[in-house]
Enzyme design. Sequence first.
Site, PDB file in Angstrom:
ATOM      1  N   ASP A  81      22.615 -10.827   7.836  1.00  0.00           N
ATOM      2  CA  ASP A  81      21.634 -11.718   7.118  1.00  0.00           C
ATOM      3  C   ASP A  81      21.541 -13.060   7.897  1.00  0.00           C
ATOM      4  OD1 ASP A  81      19.380 -12.354   5.277  1.00  0.00           O
ATOM      5  OD2 ASP A  81      20.828 -13.126   4.122  1.00  0.00           O
ATOM      6  N   HIS A  82      20.180 -13.542   8.278  1.00  0.00           N
ATOM      7  CA  HIS A  82      20.126 -14.831   8.862  1.00  0.00           C
ATOM      8  C   HIS A  82      21.046 -14.991   9.922  1.00  0.00           C
ATOM      9  CE1 HIS A  82      17.086 -16.206   6.182  1.00  0.00           C
ATOM     10  NE2 HIS A  82      17.525 -15.624   5.155  1.00  0.00           N
ATOM     11  N   LYS A 181      13.149 -22.016  -7.462  1.00  0.00           N
ATOM     12  CA  LYS A 181      12.215 -21.562  -6.581  1.00  0.00           C
ATOM     13  C   LYS A 181      10.724 -22.249  -6.685  1.00  0.00           C
ATOM     14  CE  LYS A 181      14.223 -17.223  -6.038  1.00  0.00           C
ATOM     15  NZ  LYS A 181      15.224 -17.463  -4.642  1.00  0.00           N
ATOM     16  N   GLY A 209      14.379 -14.476  -0.333  1.00  0.00           N
ATOM     17  CA  GLY A 209      14.494 -15.393  -1.575  1.00  0.00           C
ATOM     18  C   GLY A 209      13.686 -14.751  -2.625  1.00  0.00           C
ATOM     19  N   SER A 211      15.258 -13.416  -5.530  1.00  0.00           N
ATOM     20  CA  SER A 211      15.632 -13.448  -6.783  1.00  0.00           C
ATOM     21  C   SER A 211      14.958 -13.608  -8.097  1.00  0.00           C
ATOM     22  CB  SER A 211      17.036 -14.195  -6.883  1.00  0.00           C
ATOM     23  OG  SER A 211      18.087 -13.470  -6.123  1.00  0.00           O
ATOM     24  N   ASP A 253      20.366 -12.137  -3.550  1.00  0.00           N
ATOM     25  CA  ASP A 253      21.502 -12.767  -3.512  1.00  0.00           C
ATOM     26  C   ASP A 253      21.778 -13.741  -4.686  1.00  0.00           C
ATOM     27  OD1 ASP A 253      23.774 -13.937  -3.015  1.00  0.00           O
ATOM     28  OD2 ASP A 253      23.212 -15.097  -1.054  1.00  0.00           O
ATOM     29  N   ARG A 278      42.117 -10.457 -12.114  1.00  0.00           N
ATOM     30  CA  ARG A 278      41.335  -9.156 -12.098  1.00  0.00           C
ATOM     31  C   ARG A 278      41.101  -8.679 -13.384  1.00  0.00           C
ATOM     32  NH1 ARG A 278      46.947  -6.344 -10.174  1.00  0.00           N
ATOM     33  NH2 ARG A 278      47.755  -7.612 -11.776  1.00  0.00           N
TER      34      ARG A 278
END
Length: 316
Positions: A81-82, A181, A209, A211, A253, A278
Amino acid sequence: MIVPTNALFKHAYGKYAIGAYNINNLEQCMGLFQGNLQSKAPFIVQLSKGARSYSHKRMLESLMKTADEIFPDAVFAVHLDHGDEATCMDCINSGVYSSVMIDASHESFEKNIEITKRVVQAAHAKGLVVEAELGQLKGVEEDVHAAEHVYTNPEEAATFVKRTGCDSLACAIGTSHGAFKFKGDQKLRYDILTEIQKLLPGFPLVMHGSSSVPKEEVDRINAAGGNIKGACGVDADQFLGATKLGVTKINIDTDGRLVWCRVHREFFRDHPEMFDLRDPGKVFIPEYAKFIAAKNVKLGSAGQLDAARAFCKANQ
Ligand code: G3H
Ligand code: 13P
Ligand code: ZN
């Protein structure tokens, strides 16, 4: 089964979008594979430059090879990615990636073409395909910052694809990376996709972009001690409409990071005496898987696993 990215594109085009999910660690990897298998979806694993340097660039590649062994039913592509040119070349030569993204969108049109062409040539020689970008998303893309959206120009997109030979194109239509955004209503330029599709019928387009930044996640993070204000994302109910305009890959992402943050904040708020990493990890993995499965329903990729596997095998 690690498959060529363009085989997934051919199967999906016009019907659904492939979820392209960024991961950085073991827990995300486990949740990602489990979520896609639960929802019976083919998918793309995205490794960013930042993800590669978080541990070591070879570390995530080993995870991909092992995931391929321990999840034999999964159908997925591995994608950078990118990338910049040097990172693309490293991934092309690694033997693990199905595709790379060269992001020279901050360069001039001619320079972007020049760099993209070099990457396409190297990638195609090794059987990988290339995503390029034209236009700029507002905000930060890897190391580059754009103060405003630079929307993709459809005529330039058609020329760019012809001259570079790239296999898919990331278009700027008003989305941006991260959790902030839009101020007010979402303003996405789907009209730009319509114009590009007219000039490049059948050519896979990519939405970065994307999400959704669910309000419920943000509210839970804030209720557990977070301070995220003014967050706003893309309406996932519009994804299927976008697939009719050529969008074949949708990048997610930030939403995964929000799930991680919510799980860990709530876990340590509710269990202040605990410190074994965990313990929250065991909560995060199934929660992330649940999130992936739900997202795949919005993308239309849920339920496409068997058909995509058969298609990829037949088109090897
Ligand atoms: O486009 C950016 C992706 O969300 C990757 O983010 O560079 O922080 O890994 P990152
Ligand atoms: P988000 O920040 O909206 O998740 O976008 C991710 C992305 O475009 C990765 O390339
Ligand atoms: Zn992106």
